[in-house]
Scaffold this motif. Structure first.
Motif, PDB file in Angstrom:
ATOM      1  N   THR A 282       0.848  -1.187   0.000  1.00  0.00           N
ATOM      2  CA  THR A 282       0.000   0.000   0.000  1.00  0.00           C
ATOM      3  C   THR A 282       0.884   1.238   0.000  1.00  0.00           C
ATOM      4  O   THR A 282       1.999   1.218   0.531  1.00  0.00           O
ATOM      5  CB  THR A 282      -0.945   0.065   1.217  1.00  0.00           C
ATOM      6  OG1 THR A 282      -0.250   0.634   2.330  1.00  0.00           O
ATOM      7  CG2 THR A 282      -1.470  -1.309   1.602  1.00  0.00           C
ATOM      8  N   CYS A 283       0.377   2.315  -0.574  1.00  0.00           N
ATOM      9  CA  CYS A 283       1.177   3.547  -0.653  1.00  0.00           C
ATOM     10  C   CYS A 283       1.305   4.235   0.688  1.00  0.00           C
ATOM     11  O   CYS A 283       2.174   5.091   0.867  1.00  0.00           O
ATOM     12  CB  CYS A 283       0.571   4.502  -1.678  1.00  0.00           C
ATOM     13  SG  CYS A 283      -1.170   4.852  -1.382  1.00  0.00           S
ATOM     14  N   VAL A 284       0.454   3.867   1.650  1.00  0.00           N
ATOM     15  CA  VAL A 284       0.513   4.509   2.964  1.00  0.00           C
ATOM     16  C   VAL A 284       1.026   3.573   4.056  1.00  0.00           C
ATOM     17  O   VAL A 284       0.972   3.906   5.231  1.00  0.00           O
ATOM     18  CB  VAL A 284      -0.871   5.069   3.380  1.00  0.00           C
ATOM     19  CG1 VAL A 284      -1.289   6.202   2.461  1.00  0.00           C
ATOM     20  CG2 VAL A 284      -1.929   3.969   3.415  1.00  0.00           C
ATOM     21  N   CYS A 285       1.525   2.406   3.694  1.00  0.00           N
ATOM     22  CA  CYS A 285       1.991   1.488   4.731  1.00  0.00           C
ATOM     23  C   CYS A 285       3.305   1.984   5.334  1.00  0.00           C
ATOM     24  O   CYS A 285       4.072   2.708   4.701  1.00  0.00           O
ATOM     25  CB  CYS A 285       2.141   0.063   4.201  1.00  0.00           C
ATOM     26  SG  CYS A 285       3.580  -0.198   3.178  1.00  0.00           S
ATOM     27  N   ALA A 286       3.544   1.610   6.589  1.00  0.00           N
ATOM     28  CA  ALA A 286       4.756   2.038   7.289  1.00  0.00           C
ATOM     29  C   ALA A 286       5.979   1.481   6.572  1.00  0.00           C
ATOM     30  O   ALA A 286       6.156   0.263   6.493  1.00  0.00           O
ATOM     31  CB  ALA A 286       4.710   1.544   8.732  1.00  0.00           C
ATOM     32  N   ASN A 287       6.811   2.352   6.055  1.00  0.00           N
ATOM     33  CA  ASN A 287       8.023   1.910   5.353  1.00  0.00           C
ATOM     34  C   ASN A 287       9.257   2.013   6.238  1.00  0.00           C
ATOM     35  O   ASN A 287      10.234   1.309   6.037  1.00  0.00           O
ATOM     36  CB  ASN A 287       8.235   2.739   4.085  1.00  0.00           C
ATOM     37  CG  ASN A 287       9.120   2.046   3.071  1.00  0.00           C
ATOM     38  OD1 ASN A 287       8.779   0.967   2.594  1.00  0.00           O
ATOM     39  ND2 ASN A 287      10.259   2.637   2.750  1.00  0.00           N
ATOM     40  N   ARG A 288       9.199   2.917   7.213  1.00  0.00           N
ATOM     41  CA  ARG A 288      10.320   3.112   8.145  1.00  0.00           C
ATOM     42  C   ARG A 288       9.752   3.203   9.554  1.00  0.00           C
ATOM     43  O   ARG A 288       8.953   4.097   9.835  1.00  0.00           O
ATOM     44  CB  ARG A 288      11.066   4.414   7.806  1.00  0.00           C
ATOM     45  CG  ARG A 288      11.666   4.457   6.413  1.00  0.00           C
ATOM     46  CD  ARG A 288      12.121   5.885   6.071  1.00  0.00           C
ATOM     47  NE  ARG A 288      11.005   6.783   5.875  1.00  0.00           N
ATOM     48  CZ  ARG A 288      11.056   8.102   6.061  1.00  0.00           C
ATOM     49  NH1 ARG A 288      12.174   8.675   6.480  1.00  0.00           N
ATOM     50  NH2 ARG A 288       9.995   8.855   5.833  1.00  0.00           N
ATOM     51  N   ILE A 289      10.145   2.298  10.430  1.00  0.00           N
ATOM     52  CA  ILE A 289       9.631   2.301  11.799  1.00  0.00           C
ATOM     53  C   ILE A 289      10.730   2.807  12.735  1.00  0.00           C
ATOM     54  O   ILE A 289      11.767   2.161  12.898  1.00  0.00           O
ATOM     55  CB  ILE A 289       9.146   0.902  12.215  1.00  0.00           C
ATOM     56  CG1 ILE A 289       8.047   0.425  11.250  1.00  0.00           C
ATOM     57  CG2 ILE A 289       8.638   0.914  13.651  1.00  0.00           C
ATOM     58  CD1 ILE A 289       7.536  -0.976  11.519  1.00  0.00           C
ATOM     59  N   TYR A 290      10.502   3.979  13.311  1.00  0.00           N
ATOM     60  CA  TYR A 290      11.460   4.612  14.226  1.00  0.00           C
ATOM     61  C   TYR A 290      10.999   4.393  15.671  1.00  0.00           C
ATOM     62  O   TYR A 290       9.860   4.729  16.012  1.00  0.00           O
ATOM     63  CB  TYR A 290      11.549   6.110  13.943  1.00  0.00           C
ATOM     64  CG  TYR A 290      12.113   6.452  12.585  1.00  0.00           C
ATOM     65  CD1 TYR A 290      13.487   6.492  12.370  1.00  0.00           C
ATOM     66  CD2 TYR A 290      11.277   6.752  11.512  1.00  0.00           C
ATOM     67  CE1 TYR A 290      14.018   6.810  11.119  1.00  0.00           C
ATOM     68  CE2 TYR A 290      11.797   7.070  10.263  1.00  0.00           C
ATOM     69  CZ  TYR A 290      13.163   7.092  10.070  1.00  0.00           C
ATOM     70  OH  TYR A 290      13.684   7.404   8.839  1.00  0.00           O
ATOM     71  N   VAL A 291      11.896   3.841  16.483  1.00  0.00           N
ATOM     72  CA  VAL A 291      11.552   3.527  17.875  1.00  0.00           C
ATOM     73  C   VAL A 291      12.567   4.192  18.801  1.00  0.00           C
ATOM     74  O   VAL A 291      13.785   4.085  18.578  1.00  0.00           O
ATOM     75  CB  VAL A 291      11.519   2.006  18.120  1.00  0.00           C
ATOM     76  CG1 VAL A 291      11.007   1.698  19.520  1.00  0.00           C
ATOM     77  CG2 VAL A 291      10.657   1.316  17.062  1.00  0.00           C
ATOM     78  N   GLN A 292      12.068   4.858  19.844  1.00  0.00           N
ATOM     79  CA  GLN A 292      12.966   5.575  20.750  1.00  0.00           C
ATOM     80  C   GLN A 292      13.804   4.605  21.588  1.00  0.00           C
ATOM     81  O   GLN A 292      13.358   3.501  21.925  1.00  0.00           O
ATOM     82  CB  GLN A 292      12.168   6.513  21.662  1.00  0.00           C
ATOM     83  CG  GLN A 292      12.998   7.634  22.243  1.00  0.00           C
ATOM     84  CD  GLN A 292      12.159   8.852  22.613  1.00  0.00           C
ATOM     85  OE1 GLN A 292      10.934   8.799  22.664  1.00  0.00           O
ATOM     86  NE2 GLN A 292      12.832   9.972  22.868  1.00  0.00           N
ATOM     87  N   ASP A 293      15.028   5.024  21.888  1.00  0.00           N
ATOM     88  CA  ASP A 293      16.033   4.203  22.583  1.00  0.00           C
ATOM     89  C   ASP A 293      15.477   3.380  23.733  1.00  0.00           C
ATOM     90  O   ASP A 293      15.698   2.164  23.816  1.00  0.00           O
ATOM     91  CB  ASP A 293      17.144   5.114  23.136  1.00  0.00           C
ATOM     92  CG  ASP A 293      18.333   5.167  22.192  1.00  0.00           C
ATOM     93  OD1 ASP A 293      18.505   4.224  21.412  1.00  0.00           O
ATOM     94  OD2 ASP A 293      19.072   6.160  22.250  1.00  0.00           O
TER      95      ASP A 293
END
Length: 477
Positions: A282-293
């Motif tokens: 999908t064009c809106v799917c999460a491509n980069r998942i950023y998680v805090q330390d």
């Protein structure tokens, strides 16, 4: 009532035309399920001419009359939802439950714009002269060309055609070659609902020839396209000589941010809903998942555990949550991104290989220790790969999230209300979901900024793409 037969031909000027030539393949079984027509420039010009002929009468109907027809179309789609879902799954691959969800989502645009047809308002403006009056009205733009993708073959048609027809426009639709049968089925129900000949036309075949005819025709006044940014730029250039209105929903590179005050379990569920819907296609799917330390390790462990339990298989089978990818090129893109990431230091937490079922089935994958230098940070994967990036502070992650030419959708999970407002406003995206992994609805304007597109679909704003403003000055009053 079940229909005995669904069409596998093109619809031009109210007639089903074309010989069966181009194969349609089930991506799960790799078996041919139908053949559809291979039309070209000449047939497309006939469809344009039909739409042009049908336009005056359709635009001349009362808004309530167009509304009634669209509402009948909606009701027929809902009535046949199970059959339509079967067609969609067979040609596209997504699980049957997800396909049925798309059918109802597609129907929602017909319902919404059936209602919105009666709410295309004008305005009056205080005049600059004492004997004058200024009135502004909205009128249908004319013939619309819609080019739609394979990942949502039902919803992407009604999200364009629904508002176009409601506004009084007529349309030619070119569906993706992988998924034409859903388009034909929807058109058949539109006919049954009472759409006059020429109001809706469906053409399949040579993409270059059809696209050229649609872009170059002076009779086509609006072009709406959902697909890659590269193709969108090409269509813009081809439409320039005739100065068409453009509605473009293009590529994405959605960031999904998990802050240290987030509900981790909710964030994991949201990440799965966003990333693995339609196998990540999908064009809106999460491509980069950023998680805090502070929560990175806990989040990574929980996400990998949940993703490992996703069931892969034929979308028609019970209990399946992940179907095949659309084709071999899609698999190759996933493999390329994983190989590049691993070579640069990323670790595979789950998946990372083709599925034992063979074909284009791929194991849902989570990788950790991903950095901005990897391909997955820059390119849209369009597959079941969840890459986990680590970040320290709010400013750092906002900078990383915005470091892309795309600006379609973004997601983040947090609880602090001050942080929520600051981050939501700082993200350079047309849509931002907060504490949710889903954001698509017919009620809200869908679209992006930067190189993710032009215009909006859905909501009251979506119908404006298919209208033109006319300013009328009345003097001597």
């Amino acid at each position: 009532m079940m229909r005995e037969r669904w069409p596998a031909q093109c619809l031009v000027d109210g007639e089903w035309v074309g010989k069966p030539e181009l194969p349609v393949v089930n991506p799960s079984s790799l078996e041919e399920i139908a053949k559809v027509p291979d039309l070209g420039e000449a047939e497309t010009e006939k469809a344009i001419a039909a739409a042009k002929r049908a336009f005056p009468a359709w635009a001349g109907l009362l808004a309530k009359e167009r509304s009634t027809t669209l509402r009948r179309w909606h009701d027929l789609v809902v009535q046949h939802a199970d059959e339509l879902a079967q067609i969609l799954t067979c040609e596209q691959g997504k699980p049957l439950s997800e396909a049925r969800g798309e059918i109802l989502y597609a129907a929602s645009f017909l319902e919404f714009y059936a209602e919105e047809a009666k709410r295309i308002y004008g305005e009056t403006i205080p005049s600059h002269t004492k004997d004058g009056r200024i009135v502004v009205i909205r009128q249908p733009a004319g013939v619309v060309a819609a080019i739609t993708p394979w990942n949502f073959p039902a919803a992407m048609i009604t999200r364009k055609v629904g508002p176009a027809l409601a506004a009084g426009c007529t349309a030619i639709v070119k569906p993706a070659p992988e998924t034409p049968l859903t388009a034909f089925a929807f058109a058949a129900l539109g006919q049954e609902a009472g759409l006059p000949a020429g109001v809706l036309n469906i053409v399949t075949g040579n993409a270059h020839a059809i696209g050229k005819a649609l872009c170059e025709s002076p009779d086509v006044r609006v072009l709406s396209f959902t697909g890659s940014t590269a193709v969108g730029k090409l269509l813009m250039a081809q439409c320039a000589p005739t100065v068409k209105k453009l509605a473009l929903e293009l590529g994405g590179n959605a960031p999904f941010i998990v802050f240290d005050d987030a509900d981790i379990d909710a964030a994991v569920a949201g990440a799965i809903a966003s990333k693995f819907r339609n196998m990540g296609q999908t064009c809106v799917c999460a491509n980069r998942i950023y998680v805090q330390d502070a929560i990175y390790d806990a989040f990574a462990e929980k996400l990998a555990t949940e993703v490992a339990q996703l069931q892969v298989g034929d979308g028609l089978a019970e209990g399946i949550t992940q179907g095949p990818l659309i084709n071999e090129a899609a698999v190759a893109k996933v493999e390329e991104h994983i190989a590049d990431a691993v070579a640069k230091g990323a670790r595979i937490l789950t998946g990372g290989t083709r599925h034992e079922l063979g074909g284009t089935f791929y194991k849902p994958t989570v990788i950790s220790d991903v950095t901005q230098s990897m391909k997955v940070a820059r390119e849209e994967t369009f597959g079941p790969l969840a890459p986990l990036f680590r970040f320290r502070g709010d400013e750092d992650v906002i900078a990383m999230a915005n470091d892309t030419e795309f600006g379609l959708a973004a997601y983040f999970y947090a609880r602090d209300i001050g942080r929520i407002w600051r981050v939501a406003e700082a993200l350079e995206y047309g849509m931002v979901a907060i504490n949710s992994g889903r954001l698509s609805t017919e009620l809200a304007p869908f679209g992006g900024i930067k190189q993710s597109g032009i215009g909006r679909e859905g909501s009251r704003h979506g119908i404006e793409e298919y209208t033109e403003l006319k300013f009328m000055l009345m003097a001597g009053i």
